[in-house]
Design a protein around this motif. Structure first.
Motif, short mmCIF file in Angstrom:
data_model
loop_
_atom_site.label_atom_id
_atom_site.label_comp_id
_atom_site.label_asym_id
_atom_site.label_seq_id
_atom_site.Cartn_x
_atom_site.Cartn_y
_atom_site.Cartn_z
N ASP A 48 0.84 -1.20 0.00
CA ASP A 48 0.00 0.00 0.00
C ASP A 48 0.88 1.24 0.00
OD1 ASP A 48 -2.36 -1.40 0.05
OD2 ASP A 48 -2.44 -1.47 2.22
N PHE A 49 0.56 2.17 -0.86
CA PHE A 49 1.25 3.44 -0.92
C PHE A 49 0.31 4.54 -0.46
CE2 PHE A 49 4.24 1.19 -3.47
CZ PHE A 49 5.41 1.93 -3.45
N GLU A 50 0.77 5.36 0.44
CA GLU A 50 0.02 6.55 0.82
C GLU A 50 0.37 7.61 -0.22
OE1 GLU A 50 0.48 9.99 4.10
OE2 GLU A 50 0.47 7.94 4.87
N ILE A 51 -0.63 8.20 -0.85
CA ILE A 51 -0.41 9.22 -1.87
C ILE A 51 -1.03 10.51 -1.37
CG2 ILE A 51 -0.83 9.90 -4.27
CD1 ILE A 51 -1.18 6.86 -4.85
N SER A 52 -0.20 11.55 -1.28
CA SER A 52 -0.69 12.82 -0.76
C SER A 52 -0.01 13.98 -1.46
CB SER A 52 -0.46 12.90 0.75
OG SER A 52 0.92 12.82 1.04
N GLY A 53 -0.57 15.17 -1.24
CA GLY A 53 -0.01 16.39 -1.81
C GLY A 53 0.67 17.21 -0.73
N VAL A 54 1.53 18.07 -1.19
CA VAL A 54 2.22 19.01 -0.30
C VAL A 54 2.31 20.34 -1.03
CG1 VAL A 54 4.56 18.43 -1.08
CG2 VAL A 54 4.21 19.29 1.24
N ALA A 55 2.30 21.43 -0.28
CA ALA A 55 2.24 22.77 -0.88
C ALA A 55 3.43 23.09 -1.77
CB ALA A 55 2.09 23.83 0.19
N CYS A 56 4.63 22.66 -1.43
CA CYS A 56 5.78 22.99 -2.27
C CYS A 56 6.93 22.02 -2.00
CB CYS A 56 6.25 24.42 -2.00
SG CYS A 56 7.62 24.93 -3.07
N MET A 57 7.58 21.59 -3.08
CA MET A 57 8.77 20.74 -2.96
C MET A 57 9.97 21.38 -3.66
SD MET A 57 7.11 16.90 -2.91
CE MET A 57 7.65 16.43 -4.47
N ALA A 58 9.88 22.67 -3.93
CA ALA A 58 10.97 23.46 -4.50
C ALA A 58 11.43 22.95 -5.87
CB ALA A 58 12.15 23.56 -3.53
N GLY A 59 10.52 22.39 -6.64
CA GLY A 59 10.85 21.95 -7.99
C GLY A 59 10.12 22.80 -9.03
N CYS A 60 9.91 24.05 -8.71
CA CYS A 60 9.05 24.93 -9.51
C CYS A 60 9.44 25.02 -10.98
CB CYS A 60 9.04 26.33 -8.90
SG CYS A 60 8.52 26.33 -7.17
N ASP A 61 10.72 24.91 -11.27
CA ASP A 61 11.16 24.99 -12.67
C ASP A 61 10.89 23.70 -13.44
OD1 ASP A 61 12.04 27.59 -12.42
OD2 ASP A 61 14.08 27.00 -11.90
N ARG A 62 10.50 22.63 -12.74
CA ARG A 62 10.28 21.34 -13.38
C ARG A 62 8.97 20.70 -12.90
NH1 ARG A 62 15.44 18.42 -14.06
NH2 ARG A 62 14.16 16.96 -15.20
N PRO A 63 7.84 21.42 -13.05
CA PRO A 63 6.58 20.87 -12.55
C PRO A 63 6.14 19.68 -13.39
CG PRO A 63 6.18 22.89 -13.77
CD PRO A 63 7.66 22.70 -13.71
N CYS A 64 5.49 18.84 -12.89
CA CYS A 64 5.00 18.59 -11.56
C CYS A 64 6.01 17.67 -10.85
CB CYS A 64 3.63 17.94 -11.68
SG CYS A 64 2.76 17.59 -10.19
N THR A 65 6.34 17.95 -9.59
CA THR A 65 7.33 17.14 -8.88
C THR A 65 6.65 16.08 -8.03
OG1 THR A 65 7.46 18.82 -7.14
CG2 THR A 65 9.13 18.91 -8.86
N VAL A 66 7.31 14.92 -8.00
CA VAL A 66 6.79 13.74 -7.30
C VAL A 66 7.94 13.11 -6.52
CG1 VAL A 66 5.78 11.45 -7.60
CG2 VAL A 66 5.11 13.31 -9.13
N ALA A 67 7.68 12.77 -5.25
CA ALA A 67 8.69 12.11 -4.42
C ALA A 67 8.20 10.74 -3.98
CB ALA A 67 9.00 12.97 -3.20
N TYR A 68 9.12 9.78 -3.96
CA TYR A 68 8.87 8.45 -3.41
C TYR A 68 9.69 8.32 -2.15
CZ TYR A 68 6.59 6.80 -7.66
OH TYR A 68 5.71 6.64 -8.70
N HIS A 69 9.04 7.93 -1.05
CA HIS A 69 9.70 7.76 0.24
C HIS A 69 9.39 6.37 0.76
CE1 HIS A 69 9.20 12.22 0.40
NE2 HIS A 69 7.96 11.95 0.07
N GLY A 70 10.34 5.79 1.46
CA GLY A 70 10.10 4.51 2.11
C GLY A 70 10.93 4.41 3.36
N THR A 71 10.42 3.66 4.32
CA THR A 71 11.15 3.45 5.56
C THR A 71 12.48 2.77 5.27
OG1 THR A 71 9.06 3.21 6.72
CG2 THR A 71 11.01 2.37 7.85
N ARG A 72 13.54 3.41 5.69
CA ARG A 72 14.91 2.92 5.50
C ARG A 72 15.29 2.75 4.03
NH1 ARG A 72 14.20 -1.18 10.34
NH2 ARG A 72 14.64 0.27 12.02
N LYS A 73 14.71 3.61 3.18
CA LYS A 73 15.00 3.55 1.74
C LYS A 73 15.43 4.92 1.23
CE LYS A 73 11.95 -0.16 0.32
NZ LYS A 73 10.98 -0.59 -0.69
#
Length: 131
Positions: free
Chosen positions: A42-67
């Motif tokens: 299961d992946f939790e998918i959510s939005g965040v107000a800014c990830m400082a990638g404004c010059d390359r929209p749309c930005t997406v991050a993948y995070h994992g425990t100990r990854k």
């Protein structure tokens, strides 16, 4: 949940008011749900107000425990959802989240903005002898 996908909701296509992050969140949630067992975790998918990638929209991050964490830019909700789902499957199986660019699907090979190693905090147990 051990895995998260975070999508910037502030990014705009240059010269427009279009903010593709909200559209991408909905499309990606639907596509991962439809993928069923193809994406084993299961992946939790959510939005965040800014990830400082404004010059390359749309930005997406993948995070994992100990990854390792990945940040991708220039993601298009119309054409890149399949690559994002395929990477979710791949990422779920990567022990430490680490993979080379040639192993990533499609557009994600060239749109990586960052790969951040997992934060590992190591402590050494004190070995004190009792007398």
């Amino acid at each position: 949940m051990d895995h998260r996908i975070t999508i910037c909701t502030s990014c705009r296509h240059k010269g427009t008011e279009c903010r593709p992050g909200f559209e991408l969140i909905e499309k990606l949630r639907h596509a991962i749900a439809k993928a069923g067992d193809f994406v084993p975790d299961d992946f939790e998918i959510s939005g965040v107000a800014c990830m400082a990638g404004c010059d390359r929209p749309c930005t997406v991050a993948y995070h994992g425990t100990r990854k390792a964490t990945y940040l991708f830019g220039d993601i298009d909700p119309e054409t890149d959802v399949e690559d994002l789902v395929t990477f979710a499957r791949q990422y779920a199986y990567l022990h430490d989240g680490w993979c080379s660019s040639v192993d990533r699907p499609g557009k994600l090979r060239a749109s990586t903005l960052a790969r951040v190693p997992a934060a590992m905090i190591v402590t050494e147990e004190s070995k004190v002898r009792a007398s």
